[in-house]
Design a protein around this motif. Structure first.
Motif, PDB file in Angstrom:
ATOM      1  N   SER A   1      37.735  99.583  83.560  1.00  0.00           N
ATOM      2  CA  SER A   1      37.759 101.011  83.874  1.00  0.00           C
ATOM      3  C   SER A   1      38.728 101.303  85.015  1.00  0.00           C
ATOM      4  N   LEU A   2      38.715 100.449  86.022  1.00  0.00           N
ATOM      5  CA  LEU A   2      39.626 100.635  87.153  1.00  0.00           C
ATOM      6  C   LEU A   2      41.069 100.429  86.736  1.00  0.00           C
ATOM      7  N   PHE A   3      41.300  99.486  85.837  1.00  0.00           N
ATOM      8  CA  PHE A   3      42.656  99.259  85.346  1.00  0.00           C
ATOM      9  C   PHE A   3      43.184 100.490  84.629  1.00  0.00           C
ATOM     10  N   LYS A   4      42.306 101.133  83.867  1.00  0.00           N
ATOM     11  CA  LYS A   4      42.723 102.329  83.151  1.00  0.00           C
ATOM     12  C   LYS A   4      43.180 103.420  84.121  1.00  0.00           C
ATOM     13  N   GLU A   5      42.586 103.450  85.287  1.00  0.00           N
ATOM     14  CA  GLU A   5      42.971 104.422  86.313  1.00  0.00           C
ATOM     15  C   GLU A   5      44.154 103.937  87.146  1.00  0.00           C
ATOM     16  N   ASP A   6      44.734 102.796  86.751  1.00  0.00           N
ATOM     17  CA  ASP A   6      45.874 102.197  87.444  1.00  0.00           C
ATOM     18  C   ASP A   6      45.525 101.750  88.862  1.00  0.00           C
ATOM     19  N   LYS A   7      44.256 101.439  89.095  1.00  0.00           N
ATOM     20  CA  LYS A   7      43.812 100.890  90.379  1.00  0.00           C
ATOM     21  C   LYS A   7      43.793  99.376  90.236  1.00  0.00           C
ATOM     22  N   LEU A   8      44.973  98.804  90.275  1.00  0.00           N
ATOM     23  CA  LEU A   8      45.117  97.389  89.934  1.00  0.00           C
ATOM     24  C   LEU A   8      44.415  96.484  90.927  1.00  0.00           C
ATOM     25  N   GLU A   9      44.531  96.763  92.214  1.00  0.00           N
ATOM     26  CA  GLU A   9      43.920  95.896  93.218  1.00  0.00           C
ATOM     27  C   GLU A   9      42.406  95.889  93.079  1.00  0.00           C
ATOM     28  N   GLU A  10      41.819  97.095  92.886  1.00  0.00           N
ATOM     29  CA  GLU A  10      40.374  97.172  92.734  1.00  0.00           C
ATOM     30  C   GLU A  10      39.918  96.480  91.451  1.00  0.00           C
ATOM     31  N   ALA A  11      40.708  96.656  90.379  1.00  0.00           N
ATOM     32  CA  ALA A  11      40.374  95.988  89.120  1.00  0.00           C
ATOM     33  C   ALA A  11      40.391  94.474  89.290  1.00  0.00           C
ATOM     34  N   MET A  12      41.392  93.969  90.000  1.00  0.00           N
ATOM     35  CA  MET A  12      41.493  92.525  90.206  1.00  0.00           C
ATOM     36  C   MET A  12      40.291  91.980  90.961  1.00  0.00           C
ATOM     37  N   GLN A  13      39.776  92.746  91.928  1.00  0.00           N
ATOM     38  CA  GLN A  13      38.618  92.270  92.672  1.00  0.00           C
ATOM     39  C   GLN A  13      37.392  92.180  91.775  1.00  0.00           C
ATOM     40  N   GLN A  14      37.252  93.113  90.841  1.00  0.00           N
ATOM     41  CA  GLN A  14      36.132  93.025  89.897  1.00  0.00           C
ATOM     42  C   GLN A  14      36.268  91.801  88.996  1.00  0.00           C
ATOM     43  N   TYR A  15      37.485  91.534  88.545  1.00  0.00           N
ATOM     44  CA  TYR A  15      37.693  90.347  87.718  1.00  0.00           C
ATOM     45  C   TYR A  15      37.389  89.073  88.519  1.00  0.00           C
ATOM     46  N   GLU A  16      37.807  89.067  89.782  1.00  0.00           N
ATOM     47  CA  GLU A  16      37.532  87.895  90.614  1.00  0.00           C
ATOM     48  C   GLU A  16      36.036  87.667  90.795  1.00  0.00           C
ATOM     49  N   MET A  17      35.281  88.756  90.985  1.00  0.00           N
ATOM     50  CA  MET A  17      33.839  88.599  91.137  1.00  0.00           C
ATOM     51  C   MET A  17      33.193  88.145  89.834  1.00  0.00           C
ATOM     52  N   ALA A  18      33.721  88.609  88.709  1.00  0.00           N
ATOM     53  CA  ALA A  18      33.225  88.128  87.417  1.00  0.00           C
ATOM     54  C   ALA A  18      33.483  86.637  87.266  1.00  0.00           C
ATOM     55  N   ILE A  19      34.683  86.208  87.658  1.00  0.00           N
ATOM     56  CA  ILE A  19      35.025  84.787  87.573  1.00  0.00           C
ATOM     57  C   ILE A  19      34.120  83.961  88.487  1.00  0.00           C
ATOM     58  N   ALA A  20      33.723  84.550  89.622  1.00  0.00           N
ATOM     59  CA  ALA A  20      32.852  83.825  90.547  1.00  0.00           C
ATOM     60  C   ALA A  20      31.515  83.480  89.894  1.00  0.00           C
ATOM     61  N   TYR A  21      31.026  84.335  88.998  1.00  0.00           N
ATOM     62  CA  TYR A  21      29.793  84.015  88.271  1.00  0.00           C
ATOM     63  C   TYR A  21      30.002  82.853  87.299  1.00  0.00           C
ATOM     64  N   MET A  22      31.239  82.652  86.895  1.00  0.00           N
ATOM     65  CA  MET A  22      31.554  81.601  85.918  1.00  0.00           C
ATOM     66  C   MET A  22      32.234  80.412  86.600  1.00  0.00           C
ATOM     67  N   GLY A  23      31.749  79.999  87.749  1.00  0.00           N
ATOM     68  CA  GLY A  23      32.369  78.923  88.517  1.00  0.00           C
ATOM     69  C   GLY A  23      32.350  77.587  87.789  1.00  0.00           C
ATOM     70  N   ASP A  24      33.137  76.650  88.291  1.00  0.00           N
ATOM     71  CA  ASP A  24      33.247  75.331  87.642  1.00  0.00           C
ATOM     72  C   ASP A  24      31.906  74.621  87.556  1.00  0.00           C
ATOM     73  N   ASP A  25      31.068  74.752  88.595  1.00  0.00           N
ATOM     74  CA  ASP A  25      29.768  74.080  88.578  1.00  0.00           C
ATOM     75  C   ASP A  25      28.892  74.626  87.461  1.00  0.00           C
ATOM     76  N   PHE A  26      29.025  75.914  87.194  1.00  0.00           N
ATOM     77  CA  PHE A  26      28.254  76.542  86.113  1.00  0.00           C
ATOM     78  C   PHE A  26      28.808  76.158  84.746  1.00  0.00           C
ATOM     79  N   MET A  27      30.127  76.239  84.582  1.00  0.00           N
ATOM     80  CA  MET A  27      30.741  75.933  83.289  1.00  0.00           C
ATOM     81  C   MET A  27      30.524  74.484  82.889  1.00  0.00           C
ATOM     82  N   PHE A  28      30.455  73.593  83.876  1.00  0.00           N
ATOM     83  CA  PHE A  28      30.284  72.169  83.588  1.00  0.00           C
ATOM     84  C   PHE A  28      28.949  71.889  82.894  1.00  0.00           C
TER      85      PHE A  28
END
Length: 391
Positions: A216-243
């Protein structure tokens, strides 16, 4: 799938959220098609979490900690803070789940021993439940606002203590620590559970909501804010979890994690941060070596970095799985034109160094010279003959 332009449902745009409820995503019938250059987010109603965002680019890696001229704020007898960039909004409360990036140095030797930016994996820190060696860091984070970046001075008593660190041998006993910290965002205590206490489905669902917020943030061209949401999503999928995941659960997690990395790459390319984009695409390719979108975006980033051979290799691999895709053909054509221009430029340079190439003599000129040589030889022969007769 589209590499750019209107994207598929796994990435920036509306997606099939069946995996959030325990159903793995369906396989596609054939290789994906790639068409244009950037995602367009579609409308989608989502349930957002109470989250704060960070603005601005990540700090550049350097040989030592940043030099900060702002005033020193005393947070604790052993913790002091200097603000590098102001944040906004509220500060996290006790038991909030904070997402942050940091670099850490020993204060005396200025030796860097930890860097989450380099690992492209933000740290999740639950205030009040942190490890003992993170106590000083947690005190500093609790004083920060979302988006704030600061330099923390932490005494050894609230760091790695008298014995130093076993995990980081370069942290000696009784070492004061410097942290460069950026608070990406945080979830308030009403979220209920820390990441470690969630079930697999809950973690994947939380990560998916982050991804949708980012879209949603990307659609509004708020790239920095969108990236932070993606980073937090990735944090839930950390290497210890994926392993720990296998079968359908691993597929469910990758259906969220990989699009987040690819969407991060799309944002980074627009922001001209090409090296970081290459890193995110490479993470996806380590899990899915035939991912056309990852090959294409990594190729674009490498082309911008001047790594034409590596970029061409990525585009050729992508074309193998999407042979009729126009975007891939266009990028390969642009590389070929670039190579031709470089060759012509080098040709002009070498021409200036070695001078113009001598032009070949005409055949008529060669025939006249041979005739002249023959006449000279004839006159010389007759002259010698008369001289011999005279003798």
């Amino acid at each position: 799938m589209f590499i750019s332009g209107e994207d598929d449902k796994n990435e920036i745009g509306t997606e099939n959220t069946a995996f959030v409820h325990g159903k793995p995503p369906q396989d596609a019938a054939g290789p994906p098609k790639v068409e244009s250059d950037m995602e367009i987010v579609e409308e989608n109603e989502i349930v957002t979490e109470n989250t704060a965002f960070v603005h601005g680019e990540p700090p550049q890696d350097a040989a030592g900690p940043p030099k900060v001229e702002s005033d020193m704020e005393i947070l604790h007898e052993e913790v002091k803070k200097q603000i590098i960039k102001e944040g906004h909004g509220q500060k996290p409360s006790k038991y909030s789940t904070c997402f942050l990036h940091y670099r850490a140095w020993t204060e005396t030797t200025k030796h860097k021993f930890d860097d989450t930016w380099h690992e492209q994996q933000p740290l999740e820190l639950v205030l009040g439940k942190e490890k003992k060696e993170m106590t000083g860091l947690a005190i500093g984070v609790s004083s920060m606002k979302s988006g704030e970046r600061a330099l923390l001075h932490v005494g050894w008593e609230l760091g790695y203590g008298k014995e130093g660190s076993f995990s980081f041998p370069n942290v000696p006993p009784m070492a004061d620590i410097l942290y460069e910290v950026e608070l990406i965002g945080f979830d308030e205590t009403k979220e209920g559970k820390a990441r470690a206490d969630m079930t697999v489905e809950e973690r994947i669902g939380a990560a998916d909501r982050r991804k949708m917020d980012g879209n949603s943030l990307f659609k509004e061209d708020k790239l920095e804010e969108a990236m932070q949401q993606y980073e937090m999503a990735i944090a839930y999928m950390g290497d210890d979890f994926m392993f720990q995941l296998f079968g359908k659960y691993r597929d469910m997690a990758l259906a969220v994690k990989n699009p987040c990395h690819l969407n991060m790459a799309a944002c980074l390319i627009k922001l001209k941060r090409y090296e970081e984009a290459v890193g995110h695409c490479s993470i996806v390719l380590s899990e899915d070596e035939n991912n056309v979108k990852a090959m294409f975006r990594r190729g674009k980033a490498r082309a911008e970095l001047g790594q034409t051979d590596a970029a061409r290799e990525d585009f050729l691999k992508a074309r193998k799985y999407a042979p009729e895709d126009k975007a891939i053909a266009r990028e390969l054509r642009m590389l070929a034109e670039q190579d031709k221009a470089i060759y012509q430029k080098q040709k002009e340079i070498y021409k200036g160094i070695f001078g113009p190439r001598p032009e070949p003599k005409s055949k008529r000129g060669n025939w006249i010279i041979r005739l002249w040589h023959w006449l000279l030889s004839l006159f010389y022969y007759m002259f010698r003959r008369e001289r011999v007769k005279a003798d």
